[in-house]
Design a protein around this motif. Structure first.
Motif: not given
Length: 221
Positions: A177-182, A206-209
């Protein structure tokens, strides 16, 4: 593969620390007490504490003991986790419900995959997609490819990992569920046999955080 005793013990303490049952500054029982409680040797307890330290969850104070860190963070440690299933790995990091889903299929190897695995293009390979979530929040997705004659990584002698930030593939972006460009944190793995044959490759997002740090540990024996 059975979970090593030190991983099980470290996982139990990790869940208690991250769940708040053992707040920062709490002193852990002595090695002898933990050993007696779990029916293991002091050596096993020492390995469990070392794993907790490498994950940033505890700190050792000379002549005083082992204490929960002031700011317990989340560190991905490899290759310890390669001995675990995805369920074990993530449950050892969290006190929240973990859900893991796998999709398995056979497909012809693309030119890129064939080159990576050292096989002819078009040869059938196995593709496994593993999706993990924590209390409903997506925390990982991986694509693993290996030849059909390889059942698992038991025949691998080496593990190579490359870690980088990148724009995720569409399927990974949708799951996380990442924002486009993230960007996401990606780990590229190659499992290599003693004869240098690549037996499996995997790309994990993985999510970056998700993690404060990534640590690669290997035996020098």
């Amino acid at each position: 593969m059975a979970e090593p005793a030190y991983v099980r013990i470290a996982g139990e303490y990790a869940r208690r620390i991250r769940g708040g049952e053992l707040p920062p500054g709490t002193q852990l029982p002595s090695y002898a007490e933990i050993a007696q409680q779990n029916g293991v040797s002091d050596i096993v307890v020492r390995k469990a504490v070392e794993l907790l330290q490498s994950q940033g969850l505890v700190r050792s104070v000379r002549r005083r003991g082992v204490f929960v860190a002031d700011r317990p963070n989340l560190v991905r440690v490899s290759p310890e986790r390669q001995m675990e299933s995805a369920e074990q790995s993530f449950q050892n990091e969290s006190d929240q419900p973990i859900q893991v889903n796998r999709e398995v299929q056979q497909l012809p190897a693309t030119v890129e995959l064939a080159e990576a695995l050292g096989i002819p293009a078009g040869q059938e390979i196995k593709h496994v997609i593993t999706k993990a979530s924590e209390n409903g929040r997506p925390i990982s997705i991986s694509d693993t490819h290996h030849p059909l004659d390889i059942a698992d990584i038991s025949g691998a002698a080496y593990l190579e990992e490359t870690i980088f930030d990148q724009l995720p593939p569409t399927a990974h972006a949708e799951w996380l569920r990442t924002t486009p460009g993230d960007l996401v944190k990606t780990v590229h793995q190659r499992f290599i046999a003693a004869d240098e044959r690549v037996v499996m490759i995997s790309n994990i997002s993985y999510p970056r955080d998700r993690y404060d740090a990534f640590v690669f540990r290997m035996s020098l024996e």
